[in-house]
Design a protein around this motif. Sequence first.
Motif, PDB file in Angstrom:
ATOM      1  N   ALA A 151       0.830  -1.208   0.000  1.00  0.00           N
ATOM      2  CA  ALA A 151       0.000   0.000   0.000  1.00  0.00           C
ATOM      3  C   ALA A 151       0.865   1.259   0.000  1.00  0.00           C
ATOM      4  O   ALA A 151       0.410   2.314  -0.451  1.00  0.00           O
ATOM      5  N   LYS A 152       2.080   1.130   0.511  1.00  0.00           N
ATOM      6  CA  LYS A 152       2.990   2.274   0.578  1.00  0.00           C
ATOM      7  C   LYS A 152       4.118   2.184  -0.447  1.00  0.00           C
ATOM      8  O   LYS A 152       5.010   3.036  -0.455  1.00  0.00           O
ATOM      9  N   ASN A 153       4.087   1.149  -1.275  1.00  0.00           N
ATOM     10  CA  ASN A 153       5.156   0.956  -2.279  1.00  0.00           C
ATOM     11  C   ASN A 153       6.542   0.992  -1.636  1.00  0.00           C
ATOM     12  O   ASN A 153       7.473   1.615  -2.176  1.00  0.00           O
ATOM     13  N   THR A 154       6.656   0.335  -0.511  1.00  0.00           N
ATOM     14  CA  THR A 154       7.896   0.402   0.260  1.00  0.00           C
ATOM     15  C   THR A 154       8.341  -0.984   0.722  1.00  0.00           C
ATOM     16  O   THR A 154       7.507  -1.794   1.129  1.00  0.00           O
ATOM     17  N   VAL A 155       9.636  -1.209   0.645  1.00  0.00           N
ATOM     18  CA  VAL A 155      10.233  -2.423   1.185  1.00  0.00           C
ATOM     19  C   VAL A 155      11.193  -2.009   2.300  1.00  0.00           C
ATOM     20  O   VAL A 155      11.813  -0.942   2.236  1.00  0.00           O
ATOM     21  N   TYR A 156      11.284  -2.865   3.309  1.00  0.00           N
ATOM     22  CA  TYR A 156      12.089  -2.553   4.478  1.00  0.00           C
ATOM     23  C   TYR A 156      13.147  -3.635   4.710  1.00  0.00           C
ATOM     24  O   TYR A 156      12.982  -4.788   4.298  1.00  0.00           O
ATOM     25  N   LEU A 157      14.197  -3.241   5.399  1.00  0.00           N
ATOM     26  CA  LEU A 157      15.188  -4.209   5.865  1.00  0.00           C
ATOM     27  C   LEU A 157      15.505  -3.863   7.316  1.00  0.00           C
ATOM     28  O   LEU A 157      16.164  -2.850   7.585  1.00  0.00           O
ATOM     29  N   GLN A 158      14.993  -4.662   8.229  1.00  0.00           N
ATOM     30  CA  GLN A 158      15.283  -4.486   9.646  1.00  0.00           C
ATOM     31  C   GLN A 158      16.569  -5.246   9.954  1.00  0.00           C
ATOM     32  O   GLN A 158      16.657  -6.453   9.724  1.00  0.00           O
ATOM     33  N   MET A 159      17.552  -4.529  10.457  1.00  0.00           N
ATOM     34  CA  MET A 159      18.859  -5.121  10.719  1.00  0.00           C
ATOM     35  C   MET A 159      19.142  -5.057  12.211  1.00  0.00           C
ATOM     36  O   MET A 159      19.239  -3.963  12.782  1.00  0.00           O
ATOM     37  N   ASN A 160      19.235  -6.204  12.832  1.00  0.00           N
ATOM     38  CA  ASN A 160      19.520  -6.305  14.268  1.00  0.00           C
ATOM     39  C   ASN A 160      20.893  -6.928  14.483  1.00  0.00           C
ATOM     40  O   ASN A 160      21.455  -7.564  13.599  1.00  0.00           O
ATOM     41  N   SER A 161      21.399  -6.746  15.682  1.00  0.00           N
ATOM     42  CA  SER A 161      22.699  -7.326  16.059  1.00  0.00           C
ATOM     43  C   SER A 161      23.755  -7.056  14.999  1.00  0.00           C
ATOM     44  O   SER A 161      24.472  -7.959  14.547  1.00  0.00           O
ATOM     45  N   LEU A 162      23.861  -5.802  14.608  1.00  0.00           N
ATOM     46  CA  LEU A 162      24.778  -5.444  13.535  1.00  0.00           C
ATOM     47  C   LEU A 162      26.224  -5.719  13.908  1.00  0.00           C
ATOM     48  O   LEU A 162      26.630  -5.570  15.075  1.00  0.00           O
ATOM     49  N   LYS A 163      26.984  -6.118  12.906  1.00  0.00           N
ATOM     50  CA  LYS A 163      28.394  -6.424  13.067  1.00  0.00           C
ATOM     51  C   LYS A 163      29.207  -5.486  12.194  1.00  0.00           C
ATOM     52  O   LYS A 163      28.694  -4.920  11.213  1.00  0.00           O
ATOM     53  N   THR A 164      30.479  -5.341  12.501  1.00  0.00           N
ATOM     54  CA  THR A 164      31.328  -4.456  11.699  1.00  0.00           C
ATOM     55  C   THR A 164      31.381  -4.925  10.250  1.00  0.00           C
ATOM     56  O   THR A 164      31.467  -4.098   9.337  1.00  0.00           O
ATOM     57  N   GLU A 165      31.285  -6.232  10.033  1.00  0.00           N
ATOM     58  CA  GLU A 165      31.320  -6.749   8.663  1.00  0.00           C
ATOM     59  C   GLU A 165      30.038  -6.466   7.878  1.00  0.00           C
ATOM     60  O   GLU A 165      29.965  -6.774   6.687  1.00  0.00           O
ATOM     61  N   ASP A 166      29.031  -5.884   8.518  1.00  0.00           N
ATOM     62  CA  ASP A 166      27.828  -5.461   7.808  1.00  0.00           C
ATOM     63  C   ASP A 166      28.009  -4.089   7.163  1.00  0.00           C
ATOM     64  O   ASP A 166      27.128  -3.626   6.432  1.00  0.00           O
ATOM     65  N   THR A 167      29.130  -3.440   7.440  1.00  0.00           N
ATOM     66  CA  THR A 167      29.407  -2.138   6.851  1.00  0.00           C
ATOM     67  C   THR A 167      29.462  -2.230   5.338  1.00  0.00           C
ATOM     68  O   THR A 167      30.215  -3.034   4.785  1.00  0.00           O
ATOM     69  N   ALA A 168      28.631  -1.428   4.673  1.00  0.00           N
ATOM     70  CA  ALA A 168      28.546  -1.471   3.210  1.00  0.00           C
ATOM     71  C   ALA A 168      27.561  -0.416   2.740  1.00  0.00           C
ATOM     72  O   ALA A 168      26.836   0.181   3.546  1.00  0.00           O
ATOM     73  N   VAL A 169      27.539  -0.213   1.440  1.00  0.00           N
ATOM     74  CA  VAL A 169      26.442   0.523   0.818  1.00  0.00           C
ATOM     75  C   VAL A 169      25.338  -0.493   0.519  1.00  0.00           C
ATOM     76  O   VAL A 169      25.607  -1.522  -0.108  1.00  0.00           O
ATOM     77  N   TYR A 170      24.143  -0.195   0.963  1.00  0.00           N
ATOM     78  CA  TYR A 170      23.002  -1.098   0.774  1.00  0.00           C
ATOM     79  C   TYR A 170      22.109  -0.576  -0.342  1.00  0.00           C
ATOM     80  O   TYR A 170      21.738   0.604  -0.355  1.00  0.00           O
ATOM     81  N   TYR A 171      21.775  -1.481  -1.247  1.00  0.00           N
ATOM     82  CA  TYR A 171      20.953  -1.139  -2.400  1.00  0.00           C
ATOM     83  C   TYR A 171      19.657  -1.950  -2.381  1.00  0.00           C
ATOM     84  O   TYR A 171      19.690  -3.153  -2.098  1.00  0.00           O
ATOM     85  N   CYS A 172      18.548  -1.296  -2.718  1.00  0.00           N
ATOM     86  CA  CYS A 172      17.348  -2.075  -2.966  1.00  0.00           C
ATOM     87  C   CYS A 172      17.178  -2.237  -4.472  1.00  0.00           C
ATOM     88  O   CYS A 172      17.700  -1.428  -5.258  1.00  0.00           O
ATOM     89  N   ALA A 173      16.473  -3.273  -4.858  1.00  0.00           N
ATOM     90  CA  ALA A 173      16.295  -3.593  -6.263  1.00  0.00           C
ATOM     91  C   ALA A 173      14.944  -4.246  -6.486  1.00  0.00           C
ATOM     92  O   ALA A 173      14.399  -4.876  -5.574  1.00  0.00           O
ATOM     93  N   ALA A 174      14.427  -4.088  -7.694  1.00  0.00           N
ATOM     94  CA  ALA A 174      13.120  -4.632  -8.058  1.00  0.00           C
ATOM     95  C   ALA A 174      13.272  -5.616  -9.208  1.00  0.00           C
ATOM     96  O   ALA A 174      13.958  -5.318 -10.195  1.00  0.00           O
ATOM     97  N   ALA A 175      12.631  -6.767  -9.068  1.00  0.00           N
ATOM     98  CA  ALA A 175      12.655  -7.810 -10.098  1.00  0.00           C
ATOM     99  C   ALA A 175      11.238  -8.105 -10.551  1.00  0.00           C
ATOM    100  O   ALA A 175      10.378  -8.426  -9.728  1.00  0.00           O
ATOM    101  N   ARG A 176      11.020  -8.038 -11.872  1.00  0.00           N
ATOM    102  CA  ARG A 176       9.709  -8.363 -12.423  1.00  0.00           C
ATOM    103  C   ARG A 176       9.537  -9.880 -12.310  1.00  0.00           C
ATOM    104  O   ARG A 176       9.976 -10.639 -13.173  1.00  0.00           O
ATOM    105  N   PHE A 177       8.889 -10.308 -11.240  1.00  0.00           N
ATOM    106  CA  PHE A 177       8.818 -11.735 -10.923  1.00  0.00           C
ATOM    107  C   PHE A 177       7.531 -11.977 -10.182  1.00  0.00           C
ATOM    108  O   PHE A 177       7.333 -11.466  -9.079  1.00  0.00           O
ATOM    109  N   SER A 178       6.645 -12.779 -10.769  1.00  0.00           N
ATOM    110  CA  SER A 178       5.328 -12.993 -10.182  1.00  0.00           C
ATOM    111  C   SER A 178       5.234 -14.272  -9.359  1.00  0.00           C
ATOM    112  O   SER A 178       4.180 -14.572  -8.805  1.00  0.00           O
TER     113      SER A 178
END
Length: 128
Positions: A75-102
């Motif tokens: 309804a909001k055209n939004t996707v989320y990523l909840q990230m818990n217990s973060l580690k130093t190795e999670d450091t990065a640029v995060y990208y979202c992407a859309a795939a035409r897949f039904s």
Amino acid sequence: QVQLVEFGGGLVQAGDSLRLSCAASGLTFSRYAMGWFRQAPGKEREFVATISWSGGSTHYADSVKGRFTISRDNAKNTVYLQMNSLKTEDTAVYYCAAARFSGHMVVSLVVSLEYDYWGQGTQVTVSS
């Protein structure tokens, strides 16, 4: 035109939580599976998580399983990523992407070539 815009990145300490959002426009959001990828300095872009068009099916990289949760609100055209217990190795640029897949078997959507549209990325830095 299609736009994917990520929000929510930032600097946190190891063990903290962070929630990323990705707002989509210019496409029929409910017809697309959505994914999150990340790229650390000097490394290739890697798969993080993906979710089916309905939200009923998800798949995660082993490195984040049990710590990260992908969800969506069609309804909001939004996707989320909840990230818990973060580690130093999670450091990065995060990208979202859309795939035409039904379909619902999103386990196949772990390769960047499967995705049609990409956001510009948001930096997540986890300090020790």
